[in-house]
Design a protein around this motif. Structure first.
Motif, PDB file in Angstrom:
ATOM      1  N   LEU A  40       3.832   3.123   3.905  1.00  0.00           N
ATOM      2  CA  LEU A  40       2.492   3.446   4.397  1.00  0.00           C
ATOM      3  C   LEU A  40       2.278   4.946   4.230  1.00  0.00           C
ATOM      4  O   LEU A  40       2.991   5.754   4.813  1.00  0.00           O
ATOM      5  CB  LEU A  40       2.353   3.046   5.868  1.00  0.00           C
TER       6      LEU A  40
ATOM      7  N   ASP B 165      -3.308   5.985   6.839  1.00  0.00           N
ATOM      8  CA  ASP B 165      -3.808   5.037   7.829  1.00  0.00           C
ATOM      9  C   ASP B 165      -4.926   5.735   8.587  1.00  0.00           C
ATOM     10  O   ASP B 165      -4.682   6.704   9.300  1.00  0.00           O
ATOM     11  CB  ASP B 165      -2.677   4.622   8.768  1.00  0.00           C
ATOM     12  N   SER B 166      -6.144   5.261   8.433  1.00  0.00           N
ATOM     13  CA  SER B 166      -7.272   5.921   9.066  1.00  0.00           C
ATOM     14  C   SER B 166      -7.163   5.917  10.584  1.00  0.00           C
ATOM     15  O   SER B 166      -7.672   6.817  11.246  1.00  0.00           O
ATOM     16  CB  SER B 166      -8.595   5.274   8.633  1.00  0.00           C
TER      17      SER B 166
ATOM     18  N   ASP C  90      -4.630   8.858  11.095  1.00  0.00           N
ATOM     19  CA  ASP C  90      -5.116  10.119  10.558  1.00  0.00           C
ATOM     20  C   ASP C  90      -6.349  10.635  11.292  1.00  0.00           C
ATOM     21  O   ASP C  90      -6.867  11.687  10.955  1.00  0.00           O
ATOM     22  CB  ASP C  90      -5.430   9.975   9.065  1.00  0.00           C
TER      23      ASP C  90
ATOM     24  N   ARG D 184     -10.568  -0.174   9.388  1.00  0.00           N
ATOM     25  CA  ARG D 184      -9.358   0.626   9.231  1.00  0.00           C
ATOM     26  C   ARG D 184      -8.952   0.597   7.774  1.00  0.00           C
ATOM     27  O   ARG D 184      -8.933  -0.456   7.150  1.00  0.00           O
ATOM     28  CB  ARG D 184      -8.266   0.015  10.105  1.00  0.00           C
TER      29      ARG D 184
ATOM     30  N   LEU E 206      -5.972   1.399   4.968  1.00  0.00           N
ATOM     31  CA  LEU E 206      -4.528   1.564   4.820  1.00  0.00           C
ATOM     32  C   LEU E 206      -4.186   1.738   3.349  1.00  0.00           C
ATOM     33  O   LEU E 206      -4.770   1.069   2.493  1.00  0.00           O
ATOM     34  CB  LEU E 206      -3.788   0.323   5.334  1.00  0.00           C
ATOM     35  N   THR E 207      -3.233   2.608   3.060  1.00  0.00           N
ATOM     36  CA  THR E 207      -2.713   2.760   1.701  1.00  0.00           C
ATOM     37  C   THR E 207      -1.196   2.720   1.765  1.00  0.00           C
ATOM     38  O   THR E 207      -0.578   3.438   2.556  1.00  0.00           O
ATOM     39  CB  THR E 207      -3.162   4.091   1.067  1.00  0.00           C
TER      40      THR E 207
ATOM     41  N   GLU F 214      -4.360  -0.545  -1.677  1.00  0.00           N
ATOM     42  CA  GLU F 214      -5.342  -0.003  -0.745  1.00  0.00           C
ATOM     43  C   GLU F 214      -6.009  -1.171  -0.043  1.00  0.00           C
ATOM     44  O   GLU F 214      -6.426  -2.130  -0.686  1.00  0.00           O
ATOM     45  CB  GLU F 214      -6.358   0.850  -1.500  1.00  0.00           C
TER      46      GLU F 214
ATOM     47  N   THR G  93       5.040  -4.465   1.705  1.00  0.00           N
ATOM     48  CA  THR G  93       4.672  -3.361   2.585  1.00  0.00           C
ATOM     49  C   THR G  93       5.560  -3.374   3.812  1.00  0.00           C
ATOM     50  O   THR G  93       6.101  -4.407   4.186  1.00  0.00           O
ATOM     51  CB  THR G  93       3.196  -3.466   3.046  1.00  0.00           C
TER      52      THR G  93
ATOM     53  N   THR H 156       3.092  -3.546   9.658  1.00  0.00           N
ATOM     54  CA  THR H 156       2.032  -2.709  10.194  1.00  0.00           C
ATOM     55  C   THR H 156       1.178  -3.541  11.150  1.00  0.00           C
ATOM     56  O   THR H 156       0.845  -4.682  10.841  1.00  0.00           O
ATOM     57  CB  THR H 156       1.138  -2.170   9.054  1.00  0.00           C
TER      58      THR H 156
END
Length: 150
Positions: free
Chosen positions: A45, A48-49, A52, A64, A66-67, A76, A144, A147
């Protein structure tokens, strides 16, 4: 035993006897461990908005972003929804067809296919941790890290 080993053993005894973790937490941790993919490369990760501090309003609701990234690939995702379900819309970079699997502790894995541009969608996910694995012919699977979708 050296001093460090003695200290660790005493701390373990203290927590085991006086403040053990709830059985539910132990069960969830064991279940999550069992859901991992050992053969897949881990995508970290990287954005993460929610962490952040970015608030994103898309289509009239909170979203939200996520990357996740490896050295050669990225994914993304946009997570939306409130209440009992979440929707994840995403894109693989570089694009291209792929098979995807979303895993959550409360249910069986869910499958989706990415189109020629690498776009995919999952509807009705629970607001709990999830992990996504994608694979392409001739390439090692990528997964991933777990999360939360809360």
């Amino acid at each position: 035993m050296d001093e460090d080993q003695i200290l660790v053993a005493r701390l373990n005894d203290l927590f085991t006897r006086h403040d053990p973790p709830p059985a539910e937490v132990v069960g969830l941790a064991q279940g999550l461990f069992g859901l991992r993919r050992l053969d897949a490369e881990l995508a970290e990760l990287t954005a993460d908005s929610a962490v952040d501090g970015l608030e994103v309003a898309v289509r009239g609701g909170d979203t939200r972003l996520l990357t996740f990234e490896t050295a050669e690939l990225a994914i993304e995702m946009e997570v939306s929804g409130t209440g009992r379900t979440r929707r994840v819309v995403g894109q693989l970079v570089p694009g291209g067809p792929a098979s995807l699997e979303a895993r959550q502790p409360s249910g069986p894995p869910r499958q989706a296919e990415a189109d020629a541009r690498g776009r995919f969608e999952f509807d009705g996910l629970a607001p709990e941790p999830f992990s996504l694995t994608w694979s392409r012919p001739g390439a090692r699977p990528v997964t991933t890290q777990w999360t939360g979708l809360e």
